[in-house]
Design a protein around this motif. Structure first.
Motif, PDB file in Angstrom:
ATOM      1  N   GLU A 400       0.832  -1.201   0.000  1.00 37.56           N
ATOM      2  CA  GLU A 400       0.000   0.000   0.000  1.00 37.56           C
ATOM      3  C   GLU A 400       0.871   1.258   0.000  1.00 37.56           C
ATOM      4  N   GLU A 401       1.980   1.220   0.728  1.00 40.61           N
ATOM      5  CA  GLU A 401       2.884   2.366   0.760  1.00 40.61           C
ATOM      6  C   GLU A 401       3.549   2.577  -0.601  1.00 40.61           C
ATOM      7  N   THR A 402       3.846   1.485  -1.301  1.00 38.06           N
ATOM      8  CA  THR A 402       4.403   1.600  -2.654  1.00 38.06           C
ATOM      9  C   THR A 402       3.411   2.283  -3.587  1.00 38.06           C
ATOM     10  N   LEU A 403       2.151   1.861  -3.507  1.00 38.62           N
ATOM     11  CA  LEU A 403       1.109   2.487  -4.316  1.00 38.62           C
ATOM     12  C   LEU A 403       0.988   3.965  -3.972  1.00 38.62           C
ATOM     13  N   ASN A 404       0.989   4.284  -2.696  1.00 39.18           N
ATOM     14  CA  ASN A 404       0.865   5.667  -2.251  1.00 39.18           C
ATOM     15  C   ASN A 404       2.041   6.510  -2.741  1.00 39.18           C
ATOM     16  N   ARG A 405       3.228   5.936  -2.692  1.00 41.24           N
ATOM     17  CA  ARG A 405       4.420   6.656  -3.169  1.00 41.24           C
ATOM     18  C   ARG A 405       4.306   6.944  -4.665  1.00 41.24           C
ATOM     19  N   TYR A 406       3.853   5.962  -5.437  1.00 46.61           N
ATOM     20  CA  TYR A 406       3.708   6.172  -6.878  1.00 46.61           C
ATOM     21  C   TYR A 406       2.686   7.263  -7.167  1.00 46.61           C
ATOM     22  N   LEU A 407       1.534   7.222  -6.492  1.00 44.59           N
ATOM     23  CA  LEU A 407       0.494   8.216  -6.738  1.00 44.59           C
ATOM     24  C   LEU A 407       0.942   9.606  -6.324  1.00 44.59           C
ATOM     25  N   ASN A 408       1.803   9.683  -5.313  1.00 45.49           N
ATOM     26  CA  ASN A 408       2.321  10.973  -4.848  1.00 45.49           C
ATOM     27  C   ASN A 408       3.425  11.523  -5.732  1.00 45.49           C
ATOM     28  N   GLU A 409       4.348  10.659  -6.148  1.00 47.11           N
ATOM     29  CA  GLU A 409       5.587  11.134  -6.762  1.00 47.11           C
ATOM     30  C   GLU A 409       5.628  11.028  -8.283  1.00 47.11           C
ATOM     31  N   ASP A 410       5.018   9.991  -8.845  1.00 48.09           N
ATOM     32  CA  ASP A 410       5.250   9.702 -10.266  1.00 48.09           C
ATOM     33  C   ASP A 410       4.002   9.703 -11.136  1.00 48.09           C
ATOM     34  N   PHE A 411       2.836   9.500 -10.528  1.00 47.36           N
ATOM     35  CA  PHE A 411       1.633   9.347 -11.351  1.00 47.36           C
ATOM     36  C   PHE A 411       1.410  10.550 -12.262  1.00 47.36           C
ATOM     37  N   TYR A 412       1.511  11.753 -11.707  1.00 51.81           N
ATOM     38  CA  TYR A 412       1.155  12.920 -12.513  1.00 51.81           C
ATOM     39  C   TYR A 412       2.128  13.133 -13.668  1.00 51.81           C
ATOM     40  N   ASN A 413       3.417  12.902 -13.421  1.00 54.85           N
ATOM     41  CA  ASN A 413       4.391  13.009 -14.519  1.00 54.85           C
ATOM     42  C   ASN A 413       4.081  12.011 -15.616  1.00 54.85           C
ATOM     43  N   ASP A 414       3.707  10.787 -15.224  1.00 56.14           N
ATOM     44  CA  ASP A 414       3.347   9.765 -16.216  1.00 56.14           C
ATOM     45  C   ASP A 414       2.083  10.165 -16.973  1.00 56.14           C
ATOM     46  N   HIS A 415       1.138  10.755 -16.256  1.00 56.65           N
ATOM     47  CA  HIS A 415      -0.108  11.179 -16.894  1.00 56.65           C
ATOM     48  C   HIS A 415       0.149  12.286 -17.913  1.00 56.65           C
ATOM     49  N   VAL A 416       0.960  13.260 -17.537  1.00 62.92           N
ATOM     50  CA  VAL A 416       1.295  14.363 -18.450  1.00 62.92           C
ATOM     51  C   VAL A 416       1.986  13.827 -19.696  1.00 62.92           C
ATOM     52  N   LYS A 417       2.868  12.866 -19.515  1.00 60.22           N
ATOM     53  CA  LYS A 417       3.571  12.260 -20.660  1.00 60.22           C
ATOM     54  C   LYS A 417       2.607  11.483 -21.536  1.00 60.22           C
ATOM     55  N   MET A 418       1.733  10.692 -20.926  1.00 62.50           N
ATOM     56  CA  MET A 418       0.768   9.889 -21.673  1.00 62.50           C
ATOM     57  C   MET A 418      -0.126  10.766 -22.538  1.00 62.50           C
ATOM     58  N   TYR A 419      -0.512  11.925 -22.005  1.00 60.33           N
ATOM     59  CA  TYR A 419      -1.425  12.816 -22.710  1.00 60.33           C
ATOM     60  C   TYR A 419      -0.706  13.978 -23.407  1.00 60.33           C
ATOM     61  N   GLN A 420       0.569  13.752 -23.726  1.00 63.38           N
ATOM     62  CA  GLN A 420       1.356  14.667 -24.555  1.00 63.38           C
ATOM     63  C   GLN A 420       1.311  16.117 -24.054  1.00 63.38           C
ATOM     64  N   LYS A 421       1.505  16.266 -22.754  1.00 66.14           N
ATOM     65  CA  LYS A 421       1.534  17.580 -22.083  1.00 66.14           C
ATOM     66  C   LYS A 421       0.202  18.316 -22.172  1.00 66.14           C
ATOM     67  N   ARG A 422      -0.854  17.555 -22.390  1.00 62.74           N
ATOM     68  CA  ARG A 422      -2.206  18.110 -22.365  1.00 62.74           C
ATOM     69  C   ARG A 422      -3.053  17.256 -21.430  1.00 62.74           C
ATOM     70  N   PRO A 423      -2.741  17.283 -20.103  1.00 61.70           N
ATOM     71  CA  PRO A 423      -3.394  16.371 -19.159  1.00 61.70           C
ATOM     72  C   PRO A 423      -4.873  16.655 -18.992  1.00 61.70           C
ATOM     73  N   ILE A 424      -5.636  15.605 -18.714  1.00 56.62           N
ATOM     74  CA  ILE A 424      -7.067  15.764 -18.429  1.00 56.62           C
ATOM     75  C   ILE A 424      -7.329  15.772 -16.930  1.00 56.62           C
ATOM     76  N   TYR A 425      -6.418  15.205 -16.144  1.00 53.79           N
ATOM     77  CA  TYR A 425      -6.479  15.331 -14.696  1.00 53.79           C
ATOM     78  C   TYR A 425      -5.428  16.358 -14.290  1.00 53.79           C
ATOM     79  N   TRP A 426      -5.811  17.317 -13.472  1.00 51.08           N
ATOM     80  CA  TRP A 426      -4.915  18.418 -13.111  1.00 51.08           C
ATOM     81  C   TRP A 426      -4.546  18.311 -11.638  1.00 51.08           C
ATOM     82  N   MET A 427      -3.274  18.483 -11.359  1.00 47.86           N
ATOM     83  CA  MET A 427      -2.762  18.386  -9.999  1.00 47.86           C
ATOM     84  C   MET A 427      -2.608  19.779  -9.382  1.00 47.86           C
ATOM     85  N   PHE A 428      -3.478  20.089  -8.432  1.00 51.16           N
ATOM     86  CA  PHE A 428      -3.306  21.297  -7.629  1.00 51.16           C
ATOM     87  C   PHE A 428      -2.291  20.970  -6.534  1.00 51.16           C
TER      88      PHE A 428
END
Length: 553
Positions: A400-428
């Motif tokens: 669970e901590e591994t999942l939490n670390r990924y969602l905190n540290e890497d998920f958004y960068n991966d999302h931005v890359k997947m959507y070619q710097k036009r993300p549909i989920y925005w991180m405040f």
């Protein structure tokens, strides 16, 4: 040094006085004895808008209900604003590259009104919404061609032959054709004149047709298993194709199926090469074999596949997807509660992300609950361990901590890359100290979203942080030795977070009172910028400048 002997007579007799001194007698005969593609078919380029930033969007940016889809039968095209568009797409054989949409409402009325007639190009309307064989103007050292469905319009950087001819498509993706292109044009640019100069023998061959159809289907299936494809229905590790509750079993079935697809595509392409080598009587100097790196689908990768699964689960939480319906459940338009019977998405499309585990309303907690919902609680431990291992579980972490670390540290960068710097989920995010973070779904944004973030999430987290600062300060008053050193460090870090929160809160509150409006038609780049580099003057006259959203790099 290799020596070439080439007769001047060949140069004179070859079409266009083709100077390719390394050409052997088989290819000389091929060029001399066959008509050119341009003598048989009409080749065209596509639309030039004159301002792609104004008229093009990635399809996932806009209101989905405004896009004309291929499945919409008996529907007036005139009632839609956005139409699928191919910009070229680089090297890719058989199918794909339909990531963009063009504002072609009323046959490009906005283009005509806003761009000089000398700049835009809307010629050949008879070719609009017709099936075609297309290839990019600027590609790769290897030539590639693919089919274009009838609901896609081509860009000027995408050249086309507007017909459905599988034998021609197979030929254009063969090693024979690629070798001919090297004689004609040694660059990675493939203009119409170059392709038109390639010799071609019109044939009808059922085997080639069947192989091409299978290849198109293979690449389409591969494309449509990715959520960035408009043909995406469900993530392959969630859909009903793979039965059973263990994610590892589902993944192995998926892996075997995709590997089988990969190698069958390779086999088919090599068979097509053999056929055309025989048709044109080309000797053994041209290899029929295909390098795996040139296959237009990828082999399974457990790390990327699990990350894509988590992205899909986030989409279910946001309401973009649903367990109950295929494809897009909501991306603008009218919200339909009947799309969400089995599992309810987040009620406001705003999900906080916490460093600390155990917060019930956090993204991590919601994803854990969704894993149990999709695969069953009885197999949860095996499934969360499988996910954590793929994400790179550390020795001192629970899954669970591994999942939490990924969602905190890497998920958004991966999302931005997947959507070619036009993300549909925005991180405040409050900043580098990660004092506050939450994720929103762009298509569920309203003018009240910032006020909801502020009142429902930010102020609560700010209060919790203030309590933690005070508790740590009280502990410091009685601490000694190593405990005191540890608490001093912790206290400094908390004060830095508190300062970050205070500044962020001032900007968030300021912007919440402005009820910022988004127009999805403007695209992510324009709308995202509305929340960046905001400068205010606080009550004591100090200037504060903040990004409300994580900067896109």
């Amino acid at each position: 040094m290799e020596k070439f002997i080439f007769s001047q007579i060949n140069i004179v007799n070859l079409p266009g006085w083709l100077l390719a001194y390394w050409m052997n007698k088989d290819f000389i005969s091929m060029f001399m004895e066959n008509r050119k593609i341009g003598d048989i078919y009409e080749l065209n380029s596509g639309i030039k808008t004159g301002n792609n930033d104004l008229f093009l969007r990635l399809w996932h940016e806009v209101n989905y209900s405004k896009i004309f889809l291929s499945s919409q039968k008996n529907t007036s095209i005139s009632s839609y604003k956005w139409f699928f568009y191919n910009k070229g797409g680089g090297y890719k054989k058989w199918y794909g590259g339909y990531e963009y949409v063009i504002n072609f409402e009323k046959n490009g009325d906005q283009i005509k009104k806003n761009i000089s007639k000398s700049i835009y190009r809307l010629r050949n309307p008879e070719n609009y919404f017709k099936e075609a064989i297309i290839w990019p103007l600027i590609g790769d050292v290897r030539f590639s061609a693919r089919v274009m469905p009838s609901n896609v319009l081509p860009d000027v950087s995408c050249n086309a032959i507007f017909l459905n001819n599988l034998e021609l498509l197979g030929y254009m993706n063969s090693t024979v054709f690629n070798e001919c292109m090297k004689f004609i044009n040694s660059t990675v640019s493939y203009p119409i004149d170059s392709v038109a100069s390639v010799p071609y023998k019109e044939i009808r061959n059922k085997q080639i047709q069947e192989l091409c159809i299978e290849n198109i289907n293979f690449v389409k299936m591969d494309c449509d298993e990715k959520e960035t494809s408009w043909g995406f229905l469900k993530h392959p590790l969630v859909g009903g194709v793979y039965m059973g509750k263990l994610l590892s079993d589902k993944y192995n079935q998926y892996k075997n199926r995709t590997l089988e697809r990969f190698y069958k595509l390779k086999e088919n392409e090599e068979e097509i090469n053999k056929i055309f080598l025989k048709i044109y009587e080309i000797g053994s100097q041209v290899n029929y074999e295909i390098n795996e790196s040139n296959i237009s689908i990828k082999k399974p990768n457990i790390v990327e596949d699990i990350k894509s699964l988590l992205s899909y689960l986030v989409g279910i939480e946001m309401g973009r997807y649903s367990i109950d319906v295929d494809g897009i459940a909501y991306a603008g338009g009218i919200w339909n509660n009947m799309n969400y019977i089995t599992y309810q998405p987040d009620d406001d499309g705003i999900i906080p992300i916490y460093l600390n585990m155990g917060m019930e309303d956090s993204l991590t907690s919601r994803i854990i609950g969704l894993i149990k919902q999709v695969y069953g609680e009885d197999t949860y431990r095996e499934n969360i361990d499988f996910i954590a291992d793929a994400l790179g579980k550390k020795n001192n972490e629970s899954s669970e901590e591994t999942l939490n670390r990924y969602l905190n540290e890497d998920f958004y960068n991966d999302h931005v890359k997947m959507y070619q710097k036009r993300p549909i989920y925005w991180m405040f995010s409050s900043g580098k100290k990660n004092a506050f973070k939450c994720l929103i779904y762009m298509h569920r944004y309203s003018e009240d979203t910032l006020a909801i973030i502020n009142s429902r999430y930010f102020l609560n987290e700010s209060a919790r942080l203030n309590i933690e600062v005070n508790d740590t300060r009280l502990q410091l008053e009685t601490a000694e030795g190593k405990d005191k050193l540890r608490l001093e460090k912790q206290y400094r870090e908390l004060l830095e977070k508190q300062k970050e929160m205070i500044e962020y809160g001032q900007v968030l509150d300021h912007m919440a009172n402005h009820y910022i409006h988004l127009d999805l038609d403007d695209g992510v780049k324009v709308n995202y910028a509305k929340f960046q580099e905001i400068e205010i003057v606080n009550d004591n006259g100090t200037k504060v400048k903040k990004d409300l959203l994580v900067p896109i790099k």
